[in-house]
Design a protein around this motif. Structure first.
Motif, mmCIF file in Angstrom:
data_model
loop_
_atom_site.group_PDB
_atom_site.id
_atom_site.type_symbol
_atom_site.label_atom_id
_atom_site.label_comp_id
_atom_site.label_asym_id
_atom_site.label_seq_id
_atom_site.Cartn_x
_atom_site.Cartn_y
_atom_site.Cartn_z
ATOM 1 N N ASP A 292 8.958 -3.918 -7.827
ATOM 2 C CA ASP A 292 8.251 -2.371 -8.172
ATOM 3 C C ASP A 292 7.851 -2.237 -9.485
ATOM 4 O O ASP A 292 8.244 -1.260 -10.274
ATOM 5 C CB ASP A 292 9.523 -1.399 -7.804
ATOM 6 C CG ASP A 292 9.786 -1.260 -6.311
ATOM 7 O OD1 ASP A 292 8.916 -1.352 -5.356
ATOM 8 O OD2 ASP A 292 11.028 -1.197 -5.971
ATOM 9 N N LYS A 293 6.942 -3.125 -9.724
ATOM 10 C CA LYS A 293 6.088 -3.125 -11.111
ATOM 11 C C LYS A 293 4.662 -3.460 -10.815
ATOM 12 O O LYS A 293 4.227 -3.624 -9.622
ATOM 13 C CB LYS A 293 6.959 -3.830 -12.069
ATOM 14 C CG LYS A 293 8.245 -3.585 -12.348
ATOM 15 C CD LYS A 293 8.813 -4.604 -13.295
ATOM 16 C CE LYS A 293 10.368 -4.138 -13.686
ATOM 17 N NZ LYS A 293 11.106 -5.092 -14.788
ATOM 18 N N SER A 294 3.906 -3.528 -11.885
ATOM 19 C CA SER A 294 2.632 -3.849 -11.753
ATOM 20 C C SER A 294 2.593 -5.291 -12.567
ATOM 21 O O SER A 294 2.735 -5.322 -13.809
ATOM 22 C CB SER A 294 1.655 -2.775 -12.481
ATOM 23 O OG SER A 294 0.419 -3.257 -12.248
ATOM 24 N N PHE A 295 2.047 -6.198 -11.520
ATOM 25 C CA PHE A 295 1.845 -7.489 -12.205
ATOM 26 C C PHE A 295 0.358 -7.668 -12.960
ATOM 27 O O PHE A 295 -0.641 -7.090 -12.370
ATOM 28 C CB PHE A 295 1.762 -8.604 -11.053
ATOM 29 C CG PHE A 295 3.128 -9.214 -10.893
ATOM 30 C CD1 PHE A 295 3.479 -10.475 -11.673
ATOM 31 C CD2 PHE A 295 3.937 -8.746 -10.028
ATOM 32 C CE1 PHE A 295 4.559 -11.027 -11.225
ATOM 33 C CE2 PHE A 295 5.112 -9.225 -9.938
ATOM 34 C CZ PHE A 295 5.618 -10.469 -10.480
ATOM 35 N N GLY A 296 0.287 -7.942 -14.042
ATOM 36 C CA GLY A 296 -1.037 -8.179 -14.894
ATOM 37 C C GLY A 296 -1.722 -9.435 -14.277
ATOM 38 O O GLY A 296 -0.918 -10.340 -13.591
ATOM 39 N N PRO A 297 -2.962 -9.813 -14.639
ATOM 40 C CA PRO A 297 -3.477 -11.083 -14.162
ATOM 41 C C PRO A 297 -2.697 -12.054 -14.669
ATOM 42 O O PRO A 297 -2.379 -12.160 -15.690
ATOM 43 C CB PRO A 297 -4.945 -10.882 -14.959
ATOM 44 C CG PRO A 297 -5.145 -9.440 -15.120
ATOM 45 C CD PRO A 297 -3.707 -8.827 -15.479
ATOM 46 N N LEU A 298 -2.855 -13.236 -13.915
ATOM 47 C CA LEU A 298 -2.204 -14.384 -14.164
ATOM 48 C C LEU A 298 -3.125 -15.254 -15.153
ATOM 49 O O LEU A 298 -4.295 -15.412 -15.049
ATOM 50 C CB LEU A 298 -1.823 -15.169 -12.926
ATOM 51 C CG LEU A 298 -0.721 -14.882 -12.006
ATOM 52 C CD1 LEU A 298 -0.667 -15.759 -10.756
ATOM 53 C CD2 LEU A 298 0.500 -14.410 -12.810
ATOM 54 N N GLU B 166 0.838 -1.069 -0.097
ATOM 55 C CA GLU B 166 0.156 0.287 0.066
ATOM 56 C C GLU B 166 0.798 1.328 -0.017
ATOM 57 O O GLU B 166 0.457 2.409 -0.550
ATOM 58 C CB GLU B 166 -0.986 0.088 1.142
ATOM 59 C CG GLU B 166 -1.778 1.076 1.271
ATOM 60 C CD GLU B 166 -2.829 0.956 0.307
ATOM 61 O OE1 GLU B 166 -4.056 1.922 0.409
ATOM 62 O OE2 GLU B 166 -3.258 -0.129 -0.332
ATOM 63 N N ARG B 167 1.989 1.129 0.721
ATOM 64 C CA ARG B 167 2.965 2.308 0.586
ATOM 65 C C ARG B 167 3.864 2.544 -0.508
ATOM 66 O O ARG B 167 3.876 3.872 -1.144
ATOM 67 C CB ARG B 167 3.760 2.308 1.946
ATOM 68 C CG ARG B 167 4.655 3.392 2.311
ATOM 69 C CD ARG B 167 5.619 3.520 3.380
ATOM 70 N NE ARG B 167 6.481 2.276 3.334
ATOM 71 C CZ ARG B 167 7.766 2.469 2.541
ATOM 72 N NH1 ARG B 167 8.099 3.949 2.438
ATOM 73 N NH2 ARG B 167 8.660 1.484 2.330
ATOM 74 N N THR B 168 4.204 1.383 -1.200
ATOM 75 C CA THR B 168 5.144 1.715 -2.370
ATOM 76 C C THR B 168 4.641 1.321 -3.678
ATOM 77 O O THR B 168 5.123 1.469 -4.641
ATOM 78 C CB THR B 168 6.358 1.002 -2.314
ATOM 79 O OG1 THR B 168 5.963 -0.493 -2.200
ATOM 80 C CG2 THR B 168 7.043 1.280 -0.719
ATOM 81 N N SER C 208 4.573 -3.967 -15.777
ATOM 82 C CA SER C 208 4.755 -2.960 -16.359
ATOM 83 C C SER C 208 5.186 -1.813 -15.224
ATOM 84 O O SER C 208 5.014 -2.040 -14.047
ATOM 85 C CB SER C 208 3.444 -2.494 -17.143
ATOM 86 O OG SER C 208 2.464 -2.146 -15.855
ATOM 87 N N ARG C 209 5.896 -0.837 -15.889
ATOM 88 C CA ARG C 209 6.010 0.403 -15.195
ATOM 89 C C ARG C 209 5.607 1.487 -15.942
ATOM 90 O O ARG C 209 5.211 1.291 -17.123
ATOM 91 C CB ARG C 209 7.402 0.339 -14.671
ATOM 92 C CG ARG C 209 7.893 -0.243 -13.551
ATOM 93 C CD ARG C 209 9.532 -0.126 -13.423
ATOM 94 N NE ARG C 209 9.752 1.094 -12.964
ATOM 95 C CZ ARG C 209 10.101 1.456 -11.624
ATOM 96 N NH1 ARG C 209 9.634 0.678 -10.679
ATOM 97 N NH2 ARG C 209 10.438 2.821 -11.439
#
Length: 1024
Positions: free
Chosen positions: A669-675, A643-645, A689-690
């Motif tokens: 430190d990225k966004s995971f898409g759905p598995l 929630e913080r980073t 993604s970033r």
């Protein structure tokens, strides 16, 4: 005592002091400084700004599929202006097969073939679209609202046969050979067979693409209404407009092909088709110009045995097999087709157990199961607008009943046209616009009924008093809802319903909840109704067996209700599913997961409180899409967000019975898409993604120890300057510590002075790692602005009920001042942009501050009093609910809070505006009345203040037509580039655009690809 600040000077000073305090005592969450270099990419100094000519060729990924054995990955790339491509990759060897314009791939279960759609060439699409636009009469200059949705549309069927523009391909994975087929409208693979494919030469048939594509039974599952059941040619009388002559369009060729031998069978004039799961049988409907050939048929694929289910002139539709593939149902109006009105009937066929040559009684012909209307609503017939559906166990057949179809209009009958007048009444359940919006839905409303197949007993479930009944897996209970008592209230408020449990055998309802404004769900085994009480913030159950009610969470020391952000009561954080036989349910608090017994006998913190301690949001993510219950004794994968980073990834618990803390699997430190997981292997595919990293595809096993990137969709990005995003903290004017996203060019030089572009809506920092492609649209394209020398700020905004405008003021100005205090922003070159709610806040801000050099506030409310009384034309609802309960956050009607409405309405303070103002407000806006934009631009014109409003005829709240997006994007960018980059002032700002010259400027050349020989030269002004 609550401190209230009035006036621009006081708030600006407060924000500046707080920003100065922040700059002296705090640091961004990620260290500011020069962006790191990326291995294998050109240095930032060699890169160039993004230009308009790249946006139509920037690709995205669609239709990702893994083969069942996990060895193959298929996906399609597509771009707004270029032809796409299908890519099929062997994950073990790295070998790839590609096919131009391939899309919607589907693997056979044995992973030997990929079947896919071949899209029409983009150039052909554009030519046809241009030709169609040229043939449309009277389009230009038409403004004002249409008299009704879909006015002037033709009824069902287009009266002429059109050929599909798409094709189909079959890729053999053993050798990479592709067999192509032209003019294929759809294809379908049996879900559990690798032997057959069916493809259809007609338009509007079974939607193709995935395995089992076009499987029936989806329409009408929600109870009332439901999607029309017809999926091909052959719709009957009655249409969206007035009833016309009965029509029956011819079908097209259906080809059944053996994937192993290539042998084909062609069946002429098919309007609809459906496989059973194992591919043993395919059922199809024929719509022919020869009435004797009309009918519903089933073909056994093993030997070509044909079963004639029903014949005779008429329509045959909504074919559906049960899950076991041993029963079939469909609808037809054949029995009464010769009559002026021919309602549909429901037919049922039991698949024969053996392949004997003889066709005994009941072995071939379909059985009419709706001949008896005992129990059916008076005057009702089987509805053609709700496809039949079998229960999971195959014991029950659900259908819909409805009003008889209207009689076709007699062309010789001379009846006067009705007067075009809406008569409003204080007694109307719905407003006239709501009635208009929902007219077709109500006319096609279907009432759920069921046939118990063991004894062919018909039971009507939904009624006029209880119109909505949903279908679940439980054989004894169903859930029903009725909003009838509350429809007038819903015209200006949220939705409310009475909730009922229904006995499937008798249809007898029992009221469970009254005037309920939140969702209620039936547990999978039908033992409990689970519901969340927003007034108390607790989860509750109602036990079906005896009516016992239990508060599940009142004794748990955790908050299951979301934090309040509007005047309305907030909802729950959600649920994670039920364990087998309704033994327990997973409930979410803000961070952690709880396993709770539905009878209230116990609760356990599954994640041990680690979520709250580490500010990690845990949520259960099943990997099996067909999972029926949360496994109690197996490892569970938890999607996790810091929630913080905003780092994301996965944790794991060994089982629901464990007492061990969740174990970290992977966090980045990225966004995971759905598995997406292979059905029979441990292989998963996902995206990462970033801001500066396109969400390419990665694969791994479920340990995530050896993640491999397997796509590189936009390699050209390496040649362009992109952005780097970080979280910063700031303190708003009420002393609350908040966060914002700050995005800088990758070639950022802290010694320089940059222009700052601010984009606002509400809370935006959850999108820290979201990737945006260079594109056109209604709002600014952040990659374009960063690439062309801007720094972009996206602050979170929090609100106080009754003071939404001042709340924005208290957050946005301190956020900007915090960035100004960092020293690399030119304070004279700060702009701000937002649309809809963001637009309103900007319009308010320019009456309070001169901080901004230029603003764009799209589709903005300027007068809350007149906006309160307006209509959201997309739904027909009064806009009152927005101000009393949701986003506009006044919390009361204007007669109870007149001062708050005036204080928060920019129109009353327009004389204070000194900032150049741009807006877009379209004349068919279905959310914010166009008149709001007119009020504001009229006031600005009268006061002689610089303002521009773009109105695109026929467009709604946001732009949809891509040519309009391009036109608007160019002009908005010119506006900001002039004030913030010092670019020349465009002619349209000085001279205006006379009505006779409107839209003549051609921006298309700006978007054409530059020749390769000149594409590396540095353009002047980037995307200008």
């Amino acid at each position: 005592m609550r401190l209230r600040l009035h006036g621009r000077t006081a708030l600006t000073l407060a924000g500046a002091l707080l920003a100065l305090q922040w700059s002296l005592t705090a640091q961004p969450l990620d260290r500011l400084g020069a962006a790191p270099s990326v291995e294998g990419q050109p240095p930032a100094s060699a890169k160039r700004p993004l230009t308009y000519d790249v946006v139509d060729s920037w690709k995205s990924i669609q239709g990702t599929r893994l083969s069942d054995d996990g060895q193959w990955l298929a996906y399609a790339t597509t771009a707004p202006g270029d032809d796409g491509e299908l890519i099929v990759r062997n994950l073990r060897s790295g070998q790839e097969f590609r096919h131009a314009r391939g899309t919607s791939p589907a693997f056979t279960p044995d992973a030997k073939f990929v079947v896919f759609t071949i899209a029409q060439p983009r150039a052909d699409e554009e030519r046809e679209a241009a030709a169609a636009a040229a043939e449309t009469p009277g389009g230009e200059g038409q403004s004002g609202r249409a008299s009704s949705p879909g006015a002037g549309q033709a009824g069902r069927g287009n009266g002429r046969a059109r050929e599909p523009r798409t094709g189909m391909g079959i890729l053999t994975l053993a050798d990479g050979q592709v067999k192509t087929f032209e003019k294929v409208g759809s294809f379908s693979l049996p879900e559990k067979s690798s032997t057959w494919v069916a493809y259809h030469k007609g338009l509007g048939g079974n939607g193709g693409g995935g395995r089992g594509a076009g499987r029936g039974g989806a329409a009408g599952r929600g109870g009332a209404g439901g999607a029309p059941g017809a999926r091909g040619a052959g719709a009957a009388q009655g249409a969206a407009g007035a009833p016309g002559a009965k029509r029956k369009d011819p079908g097209a060729d259906l080809i059944i092909r053996s994937l192993t031998t290539g042998d084909e069978v062609t069946i002429a004039e098919v309007s609809e088709y459906e496989w059973n799961r194992n591919g043993d049988w395919i059922a199809y409907a024929v719509s022919s110009s020869d009435a004797a050939k009309d009918g519903a048929f089933a073909r056994r694929t093993a030997d070509g045995t044909l079963r004639t289910l029903l014949t005779g002139r008429g329509h045959y539709k909504s074919l559906v097999f049960d899950e076991a593939g041993t029963q079939l149902a469909f609808l037809s109006d054949q029995a009464d087709y010769a009559q002026k009105v021919s309602p549909y009937r429901l037919y049922y066929w039991k698949v024969p157990a053996s392949a004997g040559a003889g066709q005994g009684a009941g072995a071939s012909a379909a059985e009419l199961v709706s001949a008896s209307t005992a129990g059916m609503l008076k005057g009702m017939v089987v509805s053609e607008f709700a496809a039949p559906r079998f229960s999971k166990d195959g014991a029950r057949l659900y259908l819909g009943t409805g009003d008889p179809p209207p009689a076709p209009r007699d062309p010789n009958e001379k009846t006067p046209e009705p007067v075009k007048v809406d008569i409003w009444s204080h007694k109307d359940p719905w407003t006239q616009p709501m009635q208009r919006i929902r007219e077709q839905q109500e006319r096609e409303r279907a009432y759920r009924a069921v046939v118990h197949l063991a004894d062919k007993r018909f039971v009507q479930l939904a009624t006029n008093e209880l119109p909505n009944v949903s279908v679940g897996d439980d054989p004894a209970q169903l859930l029903g809802t009725s909003d009838l008592p509350y429809r007038q209230e819903m015209s200006w408020d949220q939705s409310y319903s009475d909730i009922y449990l229904l006995d499937v055998k008798t249809g007898r309802p029992k009221k469970v909840l009254e005037h309920w404004g939140n969702a209620a769900t039936l547990s999978p085994a039908g033992k409990y109704v689970l519901h969340f009480d927003e007034k108390t913030g607790h989860w509750l159950t109602y036990r079906a067996a005896d009516g016992a009610r239990v508060n599940l969470t009142e004794k748990i020391q955790a908050r299951f209700q979301q934090e309040n952000n509007t005047p309305d009561l907030p909802g729950a954080y959600g649920t994670g599913g039920w364990t087998a036989d309704d033994k327990s349910v997973l409930l979410y608090d803000k961070y952690d997961i709880w396993e709770v017994k539905p009878d209230g006998s116990g609760a356990r913190l599954v994640t041990g409180g680690e979520g709250r301690r580490q500010e990690l949001v845990f949520r259960y993510r099943p990997l099996d899409p067909e999972e029926q219950a949360v496994p109690a004794n197996k490892p569970l994968l938890l999607s996790t967000v810091n929630e913080r980073t905003r780092a994301s990834g996965y944790y794991r618990i060994s089982s629901l019975t464990t007492t061990a803390a969740p174990e970290k699997v992977v966090m980045l430190d990225k966004s995971f898409g759905p598995l997406a997981k292979a059905a029979k292997a441990d292989t998963v595919a996902f995206t990462l993604s970033r801001t500066e990293e396109f969400p390419d595809l990665w694969v791994s096993d479920t340990t995530f120890k050896d993640m491999k990137k397997v796509s590189d969709v936009n390699p050209q990005q390496a040649n362009y300057i992109m952005g780097r995003s970080e979280l910063i903290e700031y303190v708003n004017a009420d002393g609350k510590q908040l966060r914002a996203i700050l995005t800088r060019p990758e070639n950022f030089d802290p010694a320089k002075k940059y222009p700052l572009m601010v984009y606002i809506y509400e809370e935006l920092t959850q999108g820290l790692h979201s990737y945006s492609a260079p594109n056109v649209g209604t709002s600014i394209n952040i990659p374009r602005y960063v690439s062309n020398g801007y720094v972009v700020l996206r602050p979170d905004i929090v609100y106080e009920t009754g003071y939404p405008g001042q709340s924005a003021e208290k957050c946005v100005i301190p956020a900007v001042n915090t960035v100004l205090a960092m020293g690399f922003i030119d304070p004279k070159r700060v702009g701000i942009q937002g649309h809809s709610w963001g637009g309103y806040q900007i319009t308010y801000l320019v009456t309070k501050t001169n901080l901004f050099a230029a603003v764009e506030a799209g589709a903005s409310v300027s007068n809350m009093i007149s906006a309160y009384g307006g209509i959201r034309w997309g739904t027909g609802m009064s806009r009152a609910f927005q101000y009393e309960k949701t986003q506009s956050r006044i919390g009361a009607p204007p007669w109870d809070a007149p001062l708050q409405f005036i204080e928060n309405s920019p129109i009353f303070w327009v004389k204070k505006v000194q900032t150049p103002y741009l807006t877009i407000h379209n004349d068919e806006d279905d959310a914010v009345p166009w008149e709001q934009g007119i009020e504001w631009i009229s006031a600005m014109r009268r006061l002689g203040k610089e303002a521009y409003m773009f109105t695109f005829n026929g467009e709604r709240h946001g732009l949809r037509d891509r040519s309009n997006m391009k036109y608007w994007t160019v002009h908005m960018d010119e506006f900001f580039d002039h004030y913030l980059l010092g670019k020349p002032r465009p002619d349209w700002m000085d001279r205006g655009v006379p009505y006779q010259e409107r839209g003549r400027r051609d921006v298309a050349p700006l978007f054409k690809k530059k020749p390769a020989s000149t594409s590396t030269s540095q353009p002047q002004g980037g995307m200008r």
